[in-house]
Each structure stands twice: as C-alpha cells, then as structure tokens.
Design a protein around this motif. Structure first.
Motif, PDB file in Angstrom:
ATOM      1  N   LEU A 139       0.852  -1.185   0.000  1.00  0.00           N
ATOM      2  CA  LEU A 139       0.000   0.000   0.000  1.00  0.00           C
ATOM      3  C   LEU A 139       0.890   1.238   0.000  1.00  0.00           C
ATOM      4  O   LEU A 139       1.937   1.261   0.643  1.00  0.00           O
ATOM      5  CB  LEU A 139      -0.915   0.035   1.226  1.00  0.00           C
ATOM      6  CG  LEU A 139      -2.055  -0.992   1.291  1.00  0.00           C
ATOM      7  CD1 LEU A 139      -1.573  -2.335   1.801  1.00  0.00           C
ATOM      8  CD2 LEU A 139      -3.184  -0.472   2.182  1.00  0.00           C
TER       9      LEU A 139
ATOM     10  N   ALA B  33       0.847   5.535   0.423  1.00  0.00           N
ATOM     11  CA  ALA B  33       0.183   6.804   0.754  1.00  0.00           C
ATOM     12  C   ALA B  33       1.035   7.925   0.176  1.00  0.00           C
ATOM     13  O   ALA B  33       2.154   8.167   0.638  1.00  0.00           O
ATOM     14  CB  ALA B  33       0.034   6.956   2.259  1.00  0.00           C
TER      15      ALA B  33
ATOM     16  N   GLU C 148      -3.122   5.535  -2.490  1.00  0.00           N
ATOM     17  CA  GLU C 148      -4.019   6.455  -1.788  1.00  0.00           C
ATOM     18  C   GLU C 148      -3.495   7.875  -1.935  1.00  0.00           C
ATOM     19  O   GLU C 148      -2.328   8.139  -1.668  1.00  0.00           O
ATOM     20  CB  GLU C 148      -4.074   6.068  -0.301  1.00  0.00           C
ATOM     21  CG  GLU C 148      -4.877   7.018   0.558  1.00  0.00           C
ATOM     22  CD  GLU C 148      -4.742   6.670   2.033  1.00  0.00           C
ATOM     23  OE1 GLU C 148      -4.762   7.598   2.871  1.00  0.00           O
ATOM     24  OE2 GLU C 148      -4.596   5.470   2.347  1.00  0.00           O
TER      25      GLU C 148
ATOM     26  N   THR D  93       3.034   0.017   8.991  1.00  0.00           N
ATOM     27  CA  THR D  93       3.463   1.187   8.215  1.00  0.00           C
ATOM     28  C   THR D  93       4.928   1.492   8.473  1.00  0.00           C
ATOM     29  O   THR D  93       5.433   1.261   9.575  1.00  0.00           O
ATOM     30  CB  THR D  93       2.624   2.436   8.559  1.00  0.00           C
ATOM     31  OG1 THR D  93       2.839   2.776   9.928  1.00  0.00           O
ATOM     32  CG2 THR D  93       1.143   2.192   8.309  1.00  0.00           C
TER      33      THR D  93
ATOM     34  N   GLN E 117       2.337  -0.843   4.361  1.00  0.00           N
ATOM     35  CA  GLN E 117       2.051   0.485   3.803  1.00  0.00           C
ATOM     36  C   GLN E 117       3.270   1.385   3.958  1.00  0.00           C
ATOM     37  O   GLN E 117       3.841   1.506   5.040  1.00  0.00           O
ATOM     38  CB  GLN E 117       0.863   1.135   4.503  1.00  0.00           C
ATOM     39  CG  GLN E 117       0.502   2.496   3.904  1.00  0.00           C
ATOM     40  CD  GLN E 117      -0.682   3.142   4.596  1.00  0.00           C
ATOM     41  OE1 GLN E 117      -0.780   3.141   5.815  1.00  0.00           O
ATOM     42  NE2 GLN E 117      -1.610   3.684   3.800  1.00  0.00           N
TER      43      GLN E 117
ATOM     44  N   THR F 137       4.408   5.185   3.871  1.00  0.00           N
ATOM     45  CA  THR F 137       3.750   6.478   4.046  1.00  0.00           C
ATOM     46  C   THR F 137       4.581   7.624   3.467  1.00  0.00           C
ATOM     47  O   THR F 137       5.789   7.485   3.270  1.00  0.00           O
ATOM     48  CB  THR F 137       3.503   6.753   5.533  1.00  0.00           C
ATOM     49  OG1 THR F 137       4.760   6.791   6.219  1.00  0.00           O
ATOM     50  CG2 THR F 137       2.637   5.663   6.144  1.00  0.00           C
TER      51      THR F 137
END
Length: 540
Positions: free
Chosen positions: A117, A119, A149, A199, A226, A228
């Motif tokens: 993932l 961000a 995202e 994360t 994830q 970030t």
C-alpha cells in the motif's frame, strides 16, 4: 572550387614546381649564380607552396564544419538563430519505453511477496511522481500493488481519490504485464491480519538494494505493508528497464479520467479557435510558494511582513538572505519578468497566452505588467466560464485540467522549477520534444536588475544568450544529468540516421511530421467519445 579540385590543382602545382627545380639545378651547374639570388628564389618557392597548402587546409576545415552542421546530433550555438515555436531537430528523436525481451512478466497475486500500500504526499504532480515510483518499487519487491491512496491532508486539502482523477481500469490493465495491481486488499487477508497494516517510511532517494534489504523482509513477515509519505522515495538512477517502466507508468498508464480529459481538450480546442498556436505559461506565484522560497519581490515592508508570517508554518526552514537566493537562481520569475523574457526571445505582442496558475500574490496588480505585454491573456476560468464550476472545489482536478492544456500547447513556459514544470518538461520531451522553455534564473536575475541600463535590442540579445541551453532542445542535457522525471533519457531514442535526408531538411528548414508529436497532440482525445465529432475533425 571543390576540395577534390583544389587538392588536384595544388598537387599539379607542386609537381610543376619540382620539375622547375630540376631544370634550375641543371642550369646552375652550367652557369654560376650569386648566393643571394639562390636564397631569394628558394624563399619564393617555399612561399608558393605554403600558399596553396594553406588554401587546401582552410577549405578542408570549412567542409568539415559544414558536415558537422549536418550531423544527426545537435549542439546548441548561443549565437545561432532559433525557432521559438518548435525545435528543428525534434524529428530525430522519439519516445521509446517498450519492455525488453528479458523483462519477465508480472507475477500473479498468489505468487507475489505480499500487498504493498502506498500513501502519496503533496500536490497532484508530486503525487504523480510517487505513484510512478510506487509501481517500480512493487516490481522490485515482487509485490502486488494496491491502487495508491492520494493525499487528503496537505496544504491543498483536496479529498479526491485516485479514481476521481485517474482512469483506474486503464491503469490496472496497462500495467498488467509489469506489475499486478488490485483496487484493495481482499477482506479475507485483512481478517487474518486482525490489525491495521504495518506502516513504515523509507528515506528519500533510496536505492533498490535498500528496499530488498530493509523493506522486503518486513513485507514477507507482515504480508501487507504500507509506505507512508511516499514522494521521491526511490533513487533517480536505476537500471534501464526500470527507468523504462517509470516511463510506461508516467506517460501511458496514468491517464486522467474521461471528464478531465474531455474538459481539458475542450479548452485546447477553444484556444486554437482563437489562434493557430498558443503559449502555455505555468505561473507559480502563490503566497505560500513565495514565502517558502525566501525571496523578495519588490513589495516593500508589507510583502516582507506577510511572507514572513506565512513562513512560520515551517518551523524547520532556515533563515535565508533574499539577495543571495536570487543570485543563485532560486527565486521564481515574477509575471512581469516572464513577459519580458518571452518578448525578448521573440514572441510578439499578439501571441496568445494560456496561464495556468493558482492564487497569484498581489492579484491583478501583479498580473497587469504581463497582460500589457501580452493582451491575449487567458486562464481556464476565462476560457471555460461557468462550465468550470463542478471542478472548483477540487484543486487536484483543476491542476489536471491545466496539465492537459499545457501539455497540448505549442510552447510551454514556466517561471519555476517545481514538480509540474518538471513532469511536463519530461512528458513533452518524451512525446516529441515540443518547445519547452525554462528560465535560466541564475543569469537572468542579474540581467533583469540591469535592464534599465541598456536598450531593448541589447537586452533581447542578452536574454537569448542566457536562454541558450534552456529551450527544450534534444541535446541540452547530458545523459544521467538532472532528475529523471524531467529528463527521461533512457526512454528517448534517436531515429536511424540518413545524412542526405537530414541535410535536405536542415537546408530547407522544413522538418517532416513527427509521429510521436502527432501522437502527443491527440493522445487525450482518442478515447474521449464525449467530444463532438465535428470538433475531432477540426483537430485532425
């Protein structure tokens, strides 16, 4: 006289000279002659030989220079005239990002090392670089990428999601052979985890080895990871195949949604109805941007106070000396300076400008000098009118519309070196080397300060000299220099060289159509069925 003729003629003279020297020597045996006359004659003969050999050498040098001018590479000459609307040499280059035969196909979800993932962070174009690098990182980690995202918490505070700006189905299908992309992590996997995804934040400009050594073990252990604040988290220099993957993502997979593409193209059509060709200016002159730069723009104590207050938002910013920042070329050009630069380069008063900008510090008063230099001044608000209302609450979608129009313009000019300027410069190089002008701020700053001490012709000549090497020519930057998103050198190939054809084009100054350029001009409308057929016919 041609080189071959000169060469034969000079050889003939040398042969005759040697023959005369032989008869002269025989005559010397029969009849005595003074030493002075002998020396004089010898000096005369040497001078004659030097005269003709020098003539041959000069002609050879001239011929070699002519060949160099007809060579398939181009080195910019600061004193040579330049077409301000297009590069004469762009037809020698084209975008090439096809995957190589040894670039293995993407693994399926079951065979991957887990779900990645992402961000993103920043404005639209900063996020675009993050998305591009995220795909490459997923490839490095052999991971399944979840649709990134977008940032909802930055200064722009835009709650648009990925599918509001980019065509998700196209993104997934286009990259299917490179990386497996899914819209979300399966609920079954999330239930097995029993807690939110782990994360972590990687350092900026991390090498692929860092991801393999530090990130991959975490991904294998957690199965869902994830990353970030993912902006500029991958190294600039990568393996050529990974660089080509960057290009496939940035220039092909990241396609805007149909409403954005259609609306942007509609503005392009309206601009071309008013003028056959137009200049797009990306004008970054927002208060926060000026405050961040630490520069002074001539607004007196009021400006100093207001920008200093805005600057307090960033506690870690160092104290800067405005004059030093300007001398170093780190200050964006003012709207007035952009206008002066364009007029000095040769753009006439009747040139049509499309200005892509946010809130301009100082408002109409700041823009007025640019409008006086170019009365045909347009923005998306002027061209679109009330049709723009659905997009107004979303800064990223407005930025996407400006991106489409700027990318389709005949000339793209920027007053800054920000993310949109770099991304667009790279796109325009990849899609046919359309004229892209970035200011040589370091040299121009001193010139602008002294412009009242010289006449216009002198100022214009010096501006052209300053901008040599900053006009978007194919060979301006050496391989490996600059950021890859701005100079995608691994994805730009040279067309096969035909010297006779090139020389003919050079002499006639009429380059043939570039397929890459045509592809660039219409790539937004090929899948835009909402556009009226009559409009499409006009465009073609």
């Amino acid at each position: 006289m041609g080189v071959a003729k000169v060469w034969r003629y000079s050889c003939g003279v040398l042969a005759n000279t040697q023959k005369q020297h032989f008869f002269f020597s025989c005559w010397l045996w029969r009849r005595p002659i003074s030493c002075t006359k002998v020396c004089g004659f010898m000096l005369f003969a040497l001078g004659l030989i030097s005269l003709f050999t020098g003539y041959v050498a000069s002609n050879l040098e001239l011929y070699s220079q002519r060949l160099a001018k007809g060579a398939w590479f181009y080195k910019q000459d600061g004193d040579a005239p330049i077409d301000i609307w297009k590069s004469r040499y762009s037809t020698s280059y084209y975008g090439c990002s096809e995957r190589g035969p040894r670039f293995a196909s993407a693994v399926n979800v079951r065979s991957s090392n887990g779900y990645l993932l992402i961000a993103t962070s920043g404005g639209l174009n900063q996020q675009r670089t993050g998305i591009t690098d995220a795909v490459v990182v997923a490839r490095i980690l052999n991971a399944t990428l979840v649709v990134p995202e977008l940032d909802h918490h930055s200064f722009w505070k835009d709650d648009s999601d990925f599918f509001d700006i980019f065509d998700v189905k196209w993104f997934i299908s286009y990259l299917a052979k490179d990386v497996t992309v899914v819209k979300r992590v399966p609920e079954k996997v999330m239930r097995l985890m029993g807690k939110p995804p782990y994360t972590m934040r990687v350092p900026r400009k991390s090498e692929p080895e860092y991801y393999l050594d530090q990130v991959l073990p975490v991904l294998l252990k957690r199965r869902v990871l994830q990353l970030t604040k993912f902006d500029f988290r991958l190294a600039n220099d990568l393996d050529e195949e990974l660089q080509k993957l960057r290009c496939r993502v940035n220039y092909h997979a990241l396609r805007f949604t149909k409403p954005i593409r259609n609306f942007g193209q509609k503005l392009v059509v309206r601009m071309r109805k008013m003028a056959r060709r137009f200049v797009a200016v990306h004008l970054r002159f927002e208060p926060d941007m000026l405050a961040f730069s630490g520069c002074y723009y001539g607004g007196g104590d009021k400006e100093r106070y207001e920008l200093a207050e805005i600057r307090k938002r960033w506690a870690t910013l160092p104290e800067l000396i405005p004059d030093e920042e300007r001398t170093r070329g780190r200050c964006p050009l003012t709207p007035h300076e952009v206008g002066l630069m364009l007029r000095a380069l040769g753009f006439k008063n009747d040139t049509y400008l499309y200005v892509a900008s946010g809130e301009v510090y100082g408002g109409e008063k700041t823009l007025q000098p640019l409008k006086e230099l170019f009365p045909n001044f347009y923005t998306k608000e002027i061209v679109a009118g009330d049709e723009l209302k659905p997009f107004l609450p979303y800064s990223s979608r407005l930025a996407a519309i400006d991106y489409v129009v700027c990318d389709e313009s005949d000339v793209f000019v920027t007053n800054n070196n920000g993310n949109m300027a770099k991304i667009l410069a790279g796109s325009r190089r990849y899609m046919g080397h359309k004229r892209t002008i970035r200011p040589n701020a370091k040299r121009l700053s001193a010139l602008f300060q002294a412009r009242n001490k010289m006449d216009w012709d002198t100022f214009s000549r010096k501006v052209k000299s300053c901008q040599s090497g900053f006009m978007g020519e194919p060979e301006e930057v050496r391989l490996g220099r600059g950021e890859f998103h701005e100079y995608p050198s691994s994805c730009i190939c040279k067309t096969p060289f035909n010297h006779s054809n090139f020389t003919e084009k050079y002499n006639n100054h009429t380059p043939s159509a570039n397929p890459s350029l045509l592809d660039s001009r219409y790539r937004y409308i090929r899948n835009s069925s909402d556009l009226d057929d009559k409009i499409l016919q006009k465009l073609y």
